[in-house]
Enzyme design. Structure first.
Site, PDB file in Angstrom:
ATOM      1  CG  ASN A 128      -0.005  -1.836  10.777  1.00 30.61           C
ATOM      2  OD1 ASN A 128      -0.382  -2.397  11.797  1.00 30.61           O
ATOM      3  ND2 ASN A 128      -0.435  -0.648  10.427  1.00 30.61           N
ATOM      4  CB  CYS A 155      -1.071  -7.949   1.810  1.00 26.47           C
ATOM      5  SG  CYS A 155       0.069  -6.912   2.744  1.00 26.47           S
ATOM      6  CD  GLU A 172      -2.773  -7.558   5.702  1.00 22.23           C
ATOM      7  OE1 GLU A 172      -1.770  -6.834   5.935  1.00 22.23           O
ATOM      8  OE2 GLU A 172      -3.922  -7.108   5.558  1.00 22.23           O
ATOM      9  CB  CYS A 190      -2.872  -3.301   0.487  1.00 25.07           C
ATOM     10  SG  CYS A 190      -1.279  -4.106   0.703  1.00 25.07           S
ATOM     11  CB  CYS A 237       0.979  -4.770   5.114  1.00 25.72           C
ATOM     12  SG  CYS A 237       0.665  -3.385   4.017  1.00 25.72           S
ATOM     13  CD  GLU A 274       1.901   3.268  10.253  1.00 24.81           C
ATOM     14  OE1 GLU A 274       2.050   4.309  10.931  1.00 24.81           O
ATOM     15  OE2 GLU A 274       0.858   3.001   9.643  1.00 24.81           O
TER      16      GLU A 274
HETATM   17  N1  THU Z   1      -1.720  -1.878   6.146  1.00 27.42           N
HETATM   18  C1  THU Z   1      -1.654  -3.188   6.515  1.00 27.42           C
HETATM   19  O1  THU Z   1      -1.025  -3.532   7.518  1.00 27.42           O
HETATM   20  N2  THU Z   1      -2.265  -4.099   5.744  1.00 27.42           N
HETATM   21  C2  THU Z   1      -2.985  -3.805   4.626  1.00 27.42           C
HETATM   22  O2  THU Z   1      -3.422  -4.704   3.920  1.00 27.42           O
HETATM   23  C3  THU Z   1      -3.265  -2.406   4.290  1.00 27.42           C
HETATM   24  C4  THU Z   1      -2.406  -1.405   4.976  1.00 27.42           C
HETATM   25  C5  THU Z   1      -1.054  -0.891   6.985  1.00 27.42           C
HETATM   26  C6  THU Z   1       0.095  -0.170   6.344  1.00 27.42           C
HETATM   27  C7  THU Z   1       0.110   1.117   7.118  1.00 27.42           C
HETATM   28  O3  THU Z   1       0.833   0.915   8.313  1.00 27.42           O
HETATM   29  C8  THU Z   1      -1.334   1.360   7.487  1.00 27.42           C
HETATM   30  O4  THU Z   1      -1.982   0.108   7.347  1.00 27.42           O
HETATM   31  C9  THU Z   1      -2.031   2.397   6.634  1.00 27.42           C
HETATM   32  O5  THU Z   1      -1.877   2.133   5.294  1.00 27.42           O
END
Ligand code: THU
Length: 134
Positions: free
Chosen positions: A47, A92, A60, A89, A58, A49
């Site tokens: 991920n 993804c 994935e 999530c 994300c 940000e």
């Molecule tokens: N995140 C992911 O990388 N994958 C997911 O399936 C759920 C959320 C990340 C996005 C963000 O950087 C952090 O987790 C919190 O939501």
């Protein structure tokens, strides 16, 4: 497709290693993903940000986009690593399902302990590329 225990562990280990490179200073929720493509290559993602929070991607989806960018088209297995083995999530799940059937998904914690589920378990009645009922 059935992966050997060693292949499964290799994928989980790569997701775990990738997770160390997550850029998550805002949520502090670090995620790593590793995807095995049908040509044998493995792609990882983390991920990433952003100070403008909504621009975050994300792990994935980063891994899927990396695989597609490199020419892969079908995904055979996925490992996702978070601190406590959290689930992916919905966005993804949908993006992975564009390029995969009911593939195995391993949800790993930061120690490498993983539980197996599958993409269609995570995303039943998925919306598919042919826009037809499942
Ligand atoms: N995140 C992911 O990388 N994958 C997911 O399936 C759920 C959320 C990340 C996005 C963000 O950087 C952090 O987790 C919190 O939501």
């Amino acid at each position: 497709m059935n992966l050997t225990q060693q292949e499964k562990q290799a994928l989980v280990d790569l997701a775990n290693a990738a997770r160390q490179r997550a850029y998550a200073p805002y949520s502090n929720y670090h995620v790593g993903a590793a995807i095995l493509a049908d040509d044998g290559r493995i792609f990882t993602g983390v991920n990433v940000e952003n100070a403008s929070y909504g621009l975050t991607i994300c792990a994935e989806r980063a891994a899927v986009f990396s695989a597609i960018t490199a020419g892969a088209r079908r995904l055979l297995a996925v490992a996702i690593c978070t601190e406590y083995g959290g689930s992916p999530c919905g966005a993804c799940r949908q993006v992975m399902s564009e390029f995969a059937g009911d593939i195995p998904v391993w949800l790993s914690d930061s120690t490498g302990k993983a539980r197996e589920t599958s993409l269609h378990t995570l995303l039943p009645d998925h919306f598919g590329p042919n826009h037809l009922p499942v």
